[in-house]
Scaffold this motif. Sequence first.
Motif, PDB file in Angstrom:
ATOM      1  N   PRO A 183      31.962  78.616  63.607  1.00 28.99           N
ATOM      2  CA  PRO A 183      31.166  77.580  63.803  1.00 28.99           C
ATOM      3  C   PRO A 183      29.804  77.904  63.330  1.00 28.99           C
ATOM      4  O   PRO A 183      29.282  79.254  63.305  1.00 28.99           O
ATOM      5  N   VAL A 184      28.807  77.061  62.754  1.00 32.47           N
ATOM      6  CA  VAL A 184      27.581  77.344  62.085  1.00 32.47           C
ATOM      7  C   VAL A 184      26.691  77.460  63.362  1.00 32.47           C
ATOM      8  O   VAL A 184      26.201  76.503  63.644  1.00 32.47           O
ATOM      9  N   HIS A 185      26.381  78.631  63.614  1.00 37.76           N
ATOM     10  CA  HIS A 185      25.124  78.857  64.697  1.00 37.76           C
ATOM     11  C   HIS A 185      23.960  79.200  64.193  1.00 37.76           C
ATOM     12  O   HIS A 185      22.822  79.053  64.838  1.00 37.76           O
ATOM     13  N   ARG A 186      24.047  79.943  63.071  1.00 40.27           N
ATOM     14  CA  ARG A 186      22.765  80.381  62.429  1.00 40.27           C
ATOM     15  C   ARG A 186      23.028  80.518  60.644  1.00 40.27           C
ATOM     16  O   ARG A 186      24.182  80.392  60.397  1.00 40.27           O
ATOM     17  N   ALA A 240      20.885  70.676  54.352  1.00 36.01           N
ATOM     18  CA  ALA A 240      21.991  69.943  54.339  1.00 36.01           C
ATOM     19  C   ALA A 240      23.182  70.255  55.125  1.00 36.01           C
ATOM     20  O   ALA A 240      23.899  69.622  55.851  1.00 36.01           O
ATOM     21  N   ILE A 241      23.121  71.583  55.380  1.00 32.99           N
ATOM     22  CA  ILE A 241      24.183  72.371  56.286  1.00 32.99           C
ATOM     23  C   ILE A 241      23.793  71.755  57.826  1.00 32.99           C
ATOM     24  O   ILE A 241      24.709  71.391  58.560  1.00 32.99           O
ATOM     25  N   SER A 242      22.309  71.580  58.018  1.00 25.89           N
ATOM     26  CA  SER A 242      22.112  71.209  59.293  1.00 25.89           C
ATOM     27  C   SER A 242      22.397  69.764  59.646  1.00 25.89           C
ATOM     28  O   SER A 242      22.879  69.232  60.631  1.00 25.89           O
ATOM     29  N   ARG A 243      22.261  68.893  58.711  1.00 26.43           N
ATOM     30  CA  ARG A 243      22.691  67.594  58.621  1.00 26.43           C
ATOM     31  C   ARG A 243      24.169  67.233  59.058  1.00 26.43           C
ATOM     32  O   ARG A 243      24.857  66.501  59.556  1.00 26.43           O
ATOM     33  N   VAL A 244      25.096  68.080  58.024  1.00 25.65           N
ATOM     34  CA  VAL A 244      26.490  67.934  58.375  1.00 25.65           C
ATOM     35  C   VAL A 244      26.937  68.376  59.645  1.00 25.65           C
ATOM     36  O   VAL A 244      27.843  67.929  60.201  1.00 25.65           O
ATOM     37  N   VAL A 245      26.151  69.536  60.157  1.00 30.16           N
ATOM     38  CA  VAL A 245      26.740  70.202  61.068  1.00 30.16           C
ATOM     39  C   VAL A 245      26.105  69.127  62.269  1.00 30.16           C
ATOM     40  O   VAL A 245      26.989  68.900  63.688  1.00 30.16           O
ATOM     41  N   GLY A 246      25.202  68.362  62.229  1.00 33.40           N
ATOM     42  CA  GLY A 246      24.890  67.497  63.103  1.00 33.40           C
ATOM     43  C   GLY A 246      23.597  67.698  64.098  1.00 33.40           C
ATOM     44  O   GLY A 246      23.264  67.153  65.103  1.00 33.40           O
ATOM     45  N   ARG A 247      23.049  68.944  64.089  1.00 35.10           N
ATOM     46  CA  ARG A 247      22.112  69.328  64.699  1.00 35.10           C
ATOM     47  C   ARG A 247      21.283  70.386  63.775  1.00 35.10           C
ATOM     48  O   ARG A 247      21.526  70.861  62.996  1.00 35.10           O
ATOM     49  N   LYS A 248      20.057  70.686  64.407  1.00 34.60           N
ATOM     50  CA  LYS A 248      19.025  71.726  63.599  1.00 34.60           C
ATOM     51  C   LYS A 248      19.513  73.035  64.120  1.00 34.60           C
ATOM     52  O   LYS A 248      19.807  73.309  65.236  1.00 34.60           O
ATOM     53  N   VAL A 249      20.064  73.902  62.938  1.00 35.52           N
ATOM     54  CA  VAL A 249      20.396  75.192  63.100  1.00 35.52           C
ATOM     55  C   VAL A 249      19.549  76.054  62.864  1.00 35.52           C
ATOM     56  O   VAL A 249      18.597  76.019  62.007  1.00 35.52           O
ATOM     57  N   ALA A 250      19.532  77.238  63.609  1.00 36.62           N
ATOM     58  CA  ALA A 250      18.392  78.419  63.656  1.00 36.62           C
ATOM     59  C   ALA A 250      18.637  78.863  62.167  1.00 36.62           C
ATOM     60  O   ALA A 250      19.472  79.021  61.777  1.00 36.62           O
ATOM     61  N   LEU A 313      36.050  76.593  54.333  1.00 36.82           N
ATOM     62  CA  LEU A 313      35.580  77.802  54.927  1.00 36.82           C
ATOM     63  C   LEU A 313      36.227  78.170  56.533  1.00 36.82           C
ATOM     64  O   LEU A 313      35.891  79.150  56.833  1.00 36.82           O
ATOM     65  N   GLY A 314      36.580  77.118  57.403  1.00 36.51           N
ATOM     66  CA  GLY A 314      36.939  77.313  58.662  1.00 36.51           C
ATOM     67  C   GLY A 314      35.511  77.147  59.583  1.00 36.51           C
ATOM     68  O   GLY A 314      35.512  77.557  60.633  1.00 36.51           O
ATOM     69  N   CYS A 315      34.612  76.733  58.977  1.00 33.09           N
ATOM     70  CA  CYS A 315      33.098  76.533  59.662  1.00 33.09           C
ATOM     71  C   CYS A 315      33.015  75.050  60.482  1.00 33.09           C
ATOM     72  O   CYS A 315      31.970  75.078  61.414  1.00 33.09           O
ATOM     73  N   LEU A 316      33.723  74.249  60.062  1.00 36.31           N
ATOM     74  CA  LEU A 316      33.412  72.910  60.642  1.00 36.31           C
ATOM     75  C   LEU A 316      35.163  72.333  60.718  1.00 36.31           C
ATOM     76  O   LEU A 316      35.718  72.356  59.784  1.00 36.31           O
TER      77      LEU A 316
END
Length: 327
Positions: A183-186, A240-250, A313-316
Amino acid sequence: METNKTALVLGATGGIGGAIAGALLRHGWKVRGMARDAAAAHKQNQQIEWVKGDAMRRADVVEHARGVSVIVHAVNPPNYANWDKLVLPMIDNTIAAAQVAGGARILLPGTIYNFDPARTPVIDASTPQQPCSRKGAIRVELERRLEQAAPEVPSLILRAGDFFGPGTRASWFAQAMVTPGKPVHRITELTRDGGHSWAYLPDLAETAARLLDESEKLQPFERVQFEGYYDQSGTGLVEAISRVVGRKVATRHFPWWLMALLSPFRGFPREAAEIAPYWRYPVRLDNRRLTELIGPEPRTGLDAAVRTTLVHLGCLQESAVNALSVA
């Protein structure tokens, strides 16, 4: 349109080659893919006619190019290594095969490494090629050989920026910005200076197929630029990654300084340090010639393109994507 819609795709098991092969199939082409392990490739994609061969062996390329009207040259040395030993022999083999095939057109996915980014903020077909790296000098010579072979062997260079999208694990998006399978944490920011050009692979592949369908409009030696997504701020893809993930990513910065420090030890740091200027200076691709040939450039919305990329990529998880689309 080509009367013989048969294409040989070199590099069909890779990201760009596989994407172009898929687009050609959708456009009614018969696609022959060359791979070292044709049996394994067939298990992955049964729509392609797989043949066993190596792009470094001229006899293999010549044999499998018989009867085709197009050769897609989408092969590159793995891991950015041995360009000086592999890139030019492979294009020479492809040119020889195209000659034997009666003048098959070569389609080459082009790069921006041919240019000095500090002096060329906009690239079109007439932009002087003044490379500032070893890779750039090799790409310039590669294109010179294609130009020299025309008109006996016609060619089309489709130039684009950095790839992202399904099948692009060997990309800066997949190998630096996010971590595949997690998952995208950063997010790693590659630039904040802005002006970077990105190419969503499905759009680029569709563009290639449309261009080949309009072959009667192409010059014997044609260079066209794919504009793709021009990240003017340098943070557009990160946002765009933050928008797709649904939260502000560090975020964190990619350590270009460390690559420069370690570059004398060769390997990846040296390769990264060499292309650092392409992330430091803004470079945009002028697609006017492209739109003259096929009309508006295929363009998937940025968030949709990023979402599809992260899923592949298996990140979402797709369940998360569905939840986002409903919200």
